[in-house]
Design a protein around this motif. Structure first.
Motif, short mmCIF file in Angstrom:
data_model
loop_
_atom_site.label_atom_id
_atom_site.label_comp_id
_atom_site.label_asym_id
_atom_site.label_seq_id
_atom_site.Cartn_x
_atom_site.Cartn_y
_atom_site.Cartn_z
N ARG A 1 7.46 9.78 4.51
CA ARG A 1 6.76 10.43 3.41
C ARG A 1 5.27 10.45 3.73
O ARG A 1 4.72 9.43 4.13
N PRO A 2 4.62 11.59 3.59
CA PRO A 2 3.17 11.59 3.83
C PRO A 2 2.45 10.81 2.75
O PRO A 2 2.97 10.56 1.67
N GLY A 3 1.25 10.42 3.06
CA GLY A 3 0.46 9.68 2.10
C GLY A 3 -1.00 9.67 2.51
O GLY A 3 -1.41 10.42 3.40
N VAL A 4 -1.77 8.82 1.87
CA VAL A 4 -3.20 8.74 2.13
C VAL A 4 -3.50 7.45 2.90
O VAL A 4 -2.66 6.58 3.03
N HIS A 5 -4.71 7.35 3.37
CA HIS A 5 -5.16 6.14 4.06
C HIS A 5 -6.39 5.58 3.33
O HIS A 5 -6.97 6.23 2.45
N ALA A 6 -6.77 4.37 3.74
CA ALA A 6 -8.00 3.77 3.22
C ALA A 6 -9.16 4.73 3.49
O ALA A 6 -9.18 5.39 4.52
N PRO A 7 -10.11 4.82 2.55
CA PRO A 7 -10.29 3.99 1.36
C PRO A 7 -9.74 4.59 0.07
O PRO A 7 -10.07 4.10 -1.01
N ILE A 8 -8.91 5.63 0.14
CA ILE A 8 -8.55 6.37 -1.07
C ILE A 8 -7.88 5.49 -2.13
O ILE A 8 -8.28 5.54 -3.31
N PRO A 9 -6.88 4.66 -1.80
CA PRO A 9 -6.28 3.85 -2.87
C PRO A 9 -7.28 2.93 -3.57
O PRO A 9 -7.25 2.77 -4.80
N PHE B 1 0.82 -1.22 0.00
CA PHE B 1 0.00 0.00 0.00
C PHE B 1 0.85 1.27 0.00
O PHE B 1 0.32 2.37 -0.07
N THR B 2 2.18 1.15 0.08
CA THR B 2 3.08 2.29 0.29
C THR B 2 4.05 2.50 -0.86
O THR B 2 4.42 3.63 -1.17
N TRP B 3 4.48 1.41 -1.51
CA TRP B 3 5.51 1.48 -2.53
C TRP B 3 4.95 1.13 -3.90
O TRP B 3 3.77 0.81 -4.04
N GLY B 4 5.81 1.15 -4.90
CA GLY B 4 5.45 0.71 -6.24
C GLY B 4 5.07 1.86 -7.16
O GLY B 4 4.70 2.95 -6.71
N ASP B 5 5.19 1.59 -8.47
CA ASP B 5 4.84 2.58 -9.47
C ASP B 5 4.57 1.89 -10.80
O ASP B 5 4.66 0.66 -10.90
N LEU B 6 4.26 2.66 -11.82
CA LEU B 6 3.90 2.10 -13.12
C LEU B 6 5.08 1.48 -13.86
O LEU B 6 4.88 0.73 -14.82
N ASP B 7 6.30 1.76 -13.42
CA ASP B 7 7.48 1.24 -14.10
C ASP B 7 8.00 -0.06 -13.49
O ASP B 7 8.88 -0.70 -14.07
N MET B 8 7.53 -0.44 -12.33
CA MET B 8 8.03 -1.67 -11.71
C MET B 8 7.60 -2.87 -12.55
O MET B 8 6.57 -2.83 -13.24
N PRO B 9 8.38 -3.95 -12.55
CA PRO B 9 8.05 -5.10 -13.39
C PRO B 9 6.65 -5.66 -13.14
O PRO B 9 5.98 -6.10 -14.08
N TYR C 1 -2.26 4.21 -8.23
CA TYR C 1 -3.09 4.75 -7.17
C TYR C 1 -2.25 5.52 -6.15
O TYR C 1 -1.04 5.32 -6.02
N HIS C 2 -2.91 6.40 -5.41
CA HIS C 2 -2.24 7.11 -4.32
C HIS C 2 -1.85 6.11 -3.22
O HIS C 2 -2.57 5.14 -2.98
N ARG C 3 -0.73 6.37 -2.56
CA ARG C 3 -0.18 5.38 -1.64
C ARG C 3 -0.17 5.89 -0.19
O ARG C 3 -0.18 7.09 0.07
N ALA C 4 -0.13 4.92 0.71
CA ALA C 4 -0.10 5.20 2.15
C ALA C 4 1.25 5.79 2.54
O ALA C 4 2.22 5.72 1.79
N PRO C 5 1.35 6.36 3.73
CA PRO C 5 2.60 7.00 4.15
C PRO C 5 3.76 6.01 4.27
O PRO C 5 3.55 4.81 4.50
#
Length: 265
Positions: free
Chosen positions: A70-78, A24-32, A53-57
């Protein structure tokens, strides 16, 4: 919210909205797990919409040497991001006759949450949901004796034990308790009856296999058509490692199940 659309050279008429993992915190569109999977499916005729999607802190569990908060969002936003991407894809991506939805690890949670909401709301129900080594329970189910033996024989594979999983969900949910949309494994039979047909694809050497297996059993008990598969010998996150044979086998399984939707429609 960025999405990336992969258009096949020879379209099959099948579309697939896909969410990568990353606790819920890491990852992006370029990861395998996002890009390579999408490319592999597009080569097989499947249109893919990959969701960033937006990610958790970055906090608590995830803070170690060299990693900054790093700041981020919480459920249910992602999960709502993935739902919005699915609704957008169905209405805006041309040349697709049937749509499916899926995700890996935490992305599998978000895909399951979206499918649950769409089913309960009477929305645009996917023809199939694909959950690759998903995490679906805020309180990790007890592993079977067989799974405990696998993890004991390969201690490095046990990266998501009960304590780590609980901390991950605490970071994702923030204040309060997880509901069924943050932890779809909590859903009961009445909530699951409208869930789409599902493929659950687990890694063998993975503590989260207990979550995928428990959810598949709950779907079956609710009368949902579910296929439970396991990639032998693979650790968690094997779709992030295209150099492994497990990646190729799993991609072929997912593509075969997606392409079968054109015959089932």
């Amino acid at each position: 919210m960025p999405v990336r659309v992969y258009t096949p050279a020879e379209p099959s008429g099948v579309g697939f909205v896909w969410a990568h993992g990353g606790g819920f915190t890491w990852g992006d569109l370029d990861m395998p797990e996002a890009h390579d999977v999408a490319c592999g499916l597009a080569r097989r005729g499947i249109a893919v919409v990959s969701v960033d999607y937006h990610r958790a802190p970055v906090a608590g569990l995830w803070l170690d040497s060299g990693v900054r908060p790093r700041p981020g969002v919480h459920a249910p936003i992602p999960a709502l991001d993935v739902q919005a991407a699915y609704v957008w894809a169905v209405s805006r991506v041309p040349g697709v006759d049937v749509w499916a939805l899926g995700g890996a690890s935490a992305g599998g949670n978000l895909a399951a949450s979206t499918a649950l909401r769409l089913g309960l709301d009477g929305g645009l129900r996917p023809a199939l949901v694909v959950l690759a080594y998903p995490t679906l329970h805020a309180v990790q189910p007890e592993p079977s004796a067989e799974l405990r033996a696998v993890l004991a024989s390969d201690p490095e594979s046990n990266e998501f034990d009960a304590a780590r999983s609980a901390a991950m969900y605490a970071n994702y949910v923030g204040d309060g308790e997880a509901d069924v949309f943050a932890a779809p494994g909590m859903a009961g039979a009445d909530e699951l009856r409208s869930f789409p047909p599902t493929l659950v694809l687990n890694s063998e050497a993975d503590a989260l296999r207990a979550s995928g297996e428990a959810f598949a059993a709950a779907l079956s008990d609710a009368g949902v058509a579910v296929e439970l598969a396991m990639e032998a010998g693979a650790r968690h996150g094997h779709l992030s490692r295209p150099e492994e044979a497990a990646w190729t086998r799993s991609l072929k399984l997912i593509a075969r199940r997606l392409l079968a939707l054109t015959r089932e429609a």
